[in-house]
Design a protein around this motif. Structure first.
Motif, short mmCIF file in Angstrom:
data_model
loop_
_atom_site.label_atom_id
_atom_site.label_comp_id
_atom_site.label_asym_id
_atom_site.label_seq_id
_atom_site.Cartn_x
_atom_site.Cartn_y
_atom_site.Cartn_z
N LEU A 10 52.16 72.22 36.65
CA LEU A 10 51.66 73.37 37.38
C LEU A 10 51.34 74.52 36.44
O LEU A 10 50.32 75.21 36.59
N SER A 64 56.81 71.10 37.39
CA SER A 64 56.73 72.49 36.92
C SER A 64 55.88 72.59 35.65
O SER A 64 55.08 73.53 35.51
N THR A 101 47.63 77.24 42.27
CA THR A 101 49.02 77.14 41.82
C THR A 101 49.86 78.27 42.37
O THR A 101 50.99 78.06 42.85
N GLN A 109 48.46 73.13 33.52
CA GLN A 109 47.17 72.58 33.91
C GLN A 109 46.03 73.59 33.84
O GLN A 109 44.92 73.24 33.43
N LEU A 136 42.15 77.05 39.64
CA LEU A 136 43.40 76.30 39.57
C LEU A 136 44.61 77.23 39.58
O LEU A 136 45.64 76.92 40.19
N THR A 137 44.49 78.38 38.92
CA THR A 137 45.59 79.35 38.94
C THR A 137 45.83 79.87 40.35
O THR A 137 46.98 80.02 40.79
#
Length: 797
Positions: free
Chosen positions: A404, A401, A498, A407, A494-495
Motif C-alpha cells: 500500500l 502494508s 490508498t 505502490q 493510486l495515493t
C-alpha cells in the motif's frame, strides 16, 4: 510517529510500547521525524537545480536557519515543530551546497561544453550485469594539458568496455574497485542524477590499478560465490546470489522481470532483514561465549561494517545498516530505542552524508517499506485479527502494508499494479531467510572450507528455486499486471485510493461511509478508464502504418510493416513492454528481426520474440551471452544470419539494404558496429515511405558511413543512440529526413535526447517524435506528406 497496537485487557485499554502510562504518544518521536522529512524533501528538490544555481543551497540554508532561530525566540514552544522543520531544511541545503562543489571540475565542464575529450582515470563502483557496456564509476583523476594528473572525486557513468587480462573470458564480470584509464568524451548528466557526467570511451578503457585489498577481497568473495551458485541448476542458482548478497549481475533477465512483476524484487535488494540476520547471529554467538554487552555490540558493529562492504553500499543496505548501528549503540549505552525515531535518524544521516541518495528509488522504497512495517502494519494487524486468526493477521499485515505504501512510487518505475503481490510474498517470504543465511555463510566460507560452502549453497538452492518458481508462476498468471496511469497522474490516483482505503479501515462513522463511497467511485473510474482506453486506442490505430517506434523506455524497438510482413529492429530491455506493443498492434508473427548490436537496451527484451520470428539478422556478437541468445532463436526455429554491409532483401513490397558495418573497416562489437538499415519502396509500391535506421552509431562511424558512399535521402530517420550528442550533422543533412523517430525513456538520466541533437534536426526541418513523450508512434503515407499517429496525442500531419 510511532503507532503500535494497543492491548486490550479486561475491557480496559492500556498503553503499548510508544505510549506513556496516560496514553499520550511520545512527542520525541517527532523530534527526529520532522527534521528528517524536511531535510529529505529539501535535498530532493535542491539537487535538481544546484547545477544551474550553485549559490541557491547556501541562500536556502541561511534563510532557514535564521527563520528557525526567530521562530523559537518569538513563538517558543508553539513553533517548535516548524522550527525543527526549518532546521532540517537548513541542514539539507547546507549538505547539498557542500557536496555539490567537488562535482564542479573545470576540466570536465570545459570538455562537456566543447564536446571534447579528456584523459581520465576512473574507479568502478558497481558490478554491472553481464553484457552491460556502461559502468558506474567515480572519476578519480583527470589529465591536464601539461600532462599532470589532477585528483578529483566525481561520480559518473562510463560507456565502453574495459580491456581484459589475456586469457580472461570475454563475459567475465568487471571488478569493483578496479582503476581504469583512457580517453573519454564528456557529457553532462541530467540535473539531480547521481552521476555528474557521462563518459564515452574512445576505444577500450585499460586497467591501471587493482582494487584496494579490502574492496578487492570482498569483490573476489562475491565473484567466487556467484560462480559457485551459477553451477547449481536452473533459476535457483542464478537467483541465489541476489538473495544472499544482493548480486544480480548474472540474474536471468526473464527471471528478473518475473520477480518484479510478482512484487518479489525486494528479496534481491539487501536490506533490514539481511542486516538483522547478520547482527542477530553475531549477538547470539557473542552471548553464548559470555561476552559482556559492550563487547557484543562492538563485535556486531564491526561485522555489520564488513557485511556492508561485502554486499556493496546500496541505498537499502545503507539505510538498514545505519538503523542497526543506532540500535546497537543504544543497547550498548543501556538506552531503549524505538523504530520510528531510528528510521528518521537513518534518513537524516544518509541524506546529509550523500544528498544524491534522496532521489534514488532503492532508498525511497526502502524507507517507505520500513515505515509501513513500523507504523501501518501493527494497527492493520489488529483490524485483520477481527476477521481472521491473529497469527494469520500478522502475516497478512506485513505485505499488505508494504504494498500500500510503496505502490504509488513503484508505478513511476512501471505503470502497472501487481495483482498477486500479497499471495506471492506470503508464499515466497518464508523461504527467503534460509536462502539468505545459508547463502551468506557459503559466500564467507568458500575460500576457507569449499566443501562446506558447497553444501550450504546446495541447501540454500532449494528455497531459492522455490522463490523463483513462485515469481514465474504469479508473473505469468492471468491478469497478473493491472495496467496503470503513467507518471504523477498514476501516483496521485493510486495515493487517493490508498488513503480512502485507509480511512475505510481505520475510521468510524460518517467519515468511514464517505471514504467508502469515494473509494468505490475512484476505483471504478480508474479501472474503467484503464480497460476502456486500450479498446478505444485499438479502434483509432491507423490501418496503413509502415513504420513504428514502440515505447520501451530507454531503448529501441522499431517496426517496419507492409501488409502481413513485419520487421522488428531491436527489442529494448523489457520483454513485457515489447510484447505489449506487439499485442497492441495485433502482431503475432515477425518476418525479420534485426539486432543492431548487443547492448541490453537493444536485446534484453528478446524473450518476447523467441518463437515468433522467421529470420534473425544480427550485428557482430561480443560475448558468450550474445552467442547464446542467437542460439536460443535458432533453437526456436528462426534462421539466424550474421550481417554485413551490402546484404539486402525484401519485406512485402519494401526493399531493405544493410549500409553498415563495412567489411572494409575494422570496428569493434558494440555501438560502433551497429547495423544500419536503409528501407525503401519497391517497384510495386512507389508511394511507400523510405527510412534510415541508425542503431547506436556514433559520430565517427556516421562520418565513415558517409565516406563509403552517398547516404540516400529518406522520409524517416531513426535517430542514433537515443538522441545523444554523438551525432554527425553531415549525415543528417544528407538524409534530409522529414520525420525523426527517437526511442528514449522518460527521465533516463543521460540527458537524451540532447538539445544539440534537437537543434540539429530542427535546422534540417525534420519533425520530431520521441517515445518518452509520444508513447507508441506509427507512421503512414499521407495524401500530402507523412501522417503520424502518436499514442498520447493521436494523428497529426
Amino acid at each position: 510517529m510511532s503507532l503500535p497496537a494497543l492491548r486490550r485487557r479486561g475491557g480496559r485499554t492500556t498503553a503499548g510500547p510508544g505510549r506513556d502510562p496516560t496514553g499520550a504518544r511520545h512527542a520525541d518521536d517527532l523530534r527526529l521525524v520532522v527534521p528528517a522529512v524536511a531535510a529529505w524533501l529539501s535535498v530532493g528538490l535542491l539537487i535538481g537545480v544546484v547545477d544551474g544555481a550553485p549559490a541557491l543551497p547556501v541562500v536556502v540554508a541561511v534563510a532557514a536557519a535564521v527563520s528557525a532561530s526567530l521562530l523559537l525566540l518569538l513563538a517558543r514552544a508553539r513553533g517548535a515543530l516548524v522550527a525543527l522543520a526549518l532546521v532540517g531544511v537548513s541542514l539539507g541545503a547546507g549538505a547539498v551546497g557542500l557536496h555539490a562543489e567537488p562535482r564542479e571540475v573545470e576540466a570536465l565542464i570545459q570538455a562537456a561544453d566543447e564536446r571534447g575529450a579528456i584523459e581520465a582515470r576512473v574507479e568502478v563502483t558497481e558490478t554491472p550485469a553481464v553484457g552491460d557496456r556502461h559502468l558506474a564509476v567515480s572519476i578519480v583523476a583527470v589529465r591536464a594539458v601539461d600532462g599532470s594528473w589532477t585528483p578529483v572525486a566525481v561520480p559518473a557513468v562510463a560507456f565502453g568496455r574495459a580491456e581484459r587480462d589475456p586469457g580472461e573470458r570475454s563475459d567475465a564480470r568487471v571488478r569493483i574497485g578496479v582503476m581504469l584509464e583512457g580517453r573519454v568524451r564528456v557529457e553532462r548528466a541530467v540535473p539531480g542524477d547521481r552521476a555528474a557526467f557521462l563518459l564515452f570511451a574512445d576505444g577500450k578503457l585499460s586497467e591501471r590499478a587493482a582494487a584496494a585489498p579490502v574492496v578487492g577481497g570482498a569483490d573476489a568473495l562475491r565473484a567466487a560465490f556467484t560462480t559457485l551458485a551459477s553451477s547449481l541448476p536452473g533459476d535457483g542458482g542464478t537467483l541465489l546470489p541476489g538473495l544472499a548478497i544482493g548480486d544480480t549481475s548474472r540474474l536471468d533477465p526473464t527471471l528478473d522481470a518475473a520477480m518484479t512483476a510478482a512484487s518479489l524484487g525486494h528479496l534481491t535488494a539487501v536490506s533490514g532483514a539481511n542486516c538483522a540476520v547478520v547482527v542477530g547471529l553475531v549477538l547470539a554467538a557473542a552471548r553464548a561465549c559470555g561476552a559482556p554487552r559492550g563487547v557484543r555490540s562492538a563485535a556486531a558493529v564491526v561485522v555489520l561494517g564488513g557485511f556492508v562492504v561485502l554486499v556493496t553500499p546500496q541505498p537499502s543496505v545503507l539505510r538498514a545498516s545505519v538503523m542497526c548501528a543506532a540500535v546497537l549503540l543504544a543497547g550498548w549505552s543501556g538506552r531503549s530505542s524505538r523504530g520510528v525515531p531510528v528510521l528518521a535518524l537513518a534518513v537524516l544521516v544518509l541524506v546529509l552524508a550523500d544528498p544524491w541518495i534522496a532521489r534514488e528509488y532503492g532508498f525511497v522504497l526502502s524507507v517507505l517499506a520500513t515505515a509501513a512495517l513500523l507504523v501501518l502494519a501493527p494497527p492493520l494487524a489488529e483490524r485483520l485479527a477481527r476477521v481472521v486468526p491473529r497469527g494469520v493477521a500478522l502475516v497478512l499485515a506485513v505485505p499488505i502494508s508494504a504494498q500500500l505504501v510503496c505502490q504509488p512510487v513503484v508505478v513511476l518505475l512501471e505503470p502497472s499494479v501487481a495483482v498477486y503481490s500479497v499471495p506471492a510474498n506470503l508464499l515466497a517470504g518464508p523461504a527467503a531467510p534460509l536462502a539468505t543465511v545459508c547463502g551468506l555463510l557459503a559466500c564467507v566460507l568458500h575460500p576457507l572450507v569449499p566443501p562446506i560452502a558447497t553444501l550450504l549453497a546446495s541447501v540454500a538452492w532449494a528455497p531459492s528455486a522455490w522463490i523463483a518458481a513462485v515469481a514465474r508462476f504469479f508473473a505469468t498468471a492471468p491478469g497478473s499486471q493491472l495496467p496503470w496511469f503513467e507518471g504523477w497522474v498514476g501516483v496521485g490516483v493510486l495515493t487517493a485510493i490508498t488513503l480512502a482505503a485507509g480511512v475505510v479501515v481505520f475510521a468510524r462513522g460518517r467519515s468511514r461511509r464517505v471514504a467508502g463511497v469515494a473509494l468505490v467511485l475512484v476505483t471504478a473510474l480508474a479501472i474503467g478508464s484503464l480497460v476502456g482506453d486500450p479498446l478505444v486506442r485499438r479502434m483509432r490505430l491507423p490501418g496503413d502504418w509502415q513504420y513504428g517506434a514502440c515505447d520501451v523506455g530507454q531503448g529501441d524497438a522499431t517496426l517496419i510493416r507492409d501488409g502481413p510482413a513485419v520487421a522488428v529492429v531491436d527489442v529494448g530491455e523489457d520483454p513485457d513492454r515489447v510484447a505489449r506493443c506487439l499485442d497492441t498492434l495485433g502482431i503475432a508473427r515477425v518476418s525479420l528481426l534485426v539486432l543492431t548490436h548487443f547492448d541490453r537496451d537493444h536485446v534484453a527484451g528478446a524473450d518476447a520474440l523467441i518463437g515468433r520470428v522467421d529470420r534473425v539478422l544480427a550485428g557482430p556478437p561480443d560475448t558468450a551471452e550474445d552467442v547464446a541468445l542467437l542460439d536460443r532463436f535458432a533453437s526456436a526455429g528462426a534462421r539466424v544470419d550474421p550481417v554485413v554491409r551490402g546484404e539486402e532483401g525484401t519485406l512485402g513490397r519494401l526493399h531493405w539494404r544493410v549500409l553498415w558495418p563495412s567489411p572494409r573497416r575494422a570496428v569493434e562489437p558494440g555501438n560502433a558496429a551497429s547495423v544500419v538499415l536503409h528501407v525503401g519502396p519497391g517497384r510495386a509500391c512507389p508511394s511507400c515511405l523510405s527510412a534510415l535506421l541508425l542503431g547506436d552509431l556514433g559520430e565517427e562511424e556516421q562520418d565513415g558511413l558517409l565516406r563509403l558512399g552517398a547516404v540516400p535521402a529518406v522520409d524517416v530517420v531513426k535517430v542514433a543512440h537515443h538522441g545523444s550528442r554523438d551525432q554527425s550533422p553531415a549525415l543528417y543533412d544528407a538524409a534530409s529526413a522529414r520525420l525523426a523517430l527517437i526511442g528514449v525513456g522518460a527521465d533516463n538520466g543521460y540527458g537524451h535526447p540532447t538539445e544539440e541533437l534537437l537543434a540539429l534536426l530542427a535546422g534540417d526541418a525534420t519533425a520530431i517524435t520521441r517515445t518518452d513523450r509520444d508513447g507508441l508512434v506509427l507512421v503512414s503515407p499521407g495524401h500530402s506528406g507523412i501522417a503520424v499517429w502518436r499514442e498520447r496525442d493521436g494523428a497529426s500531419p
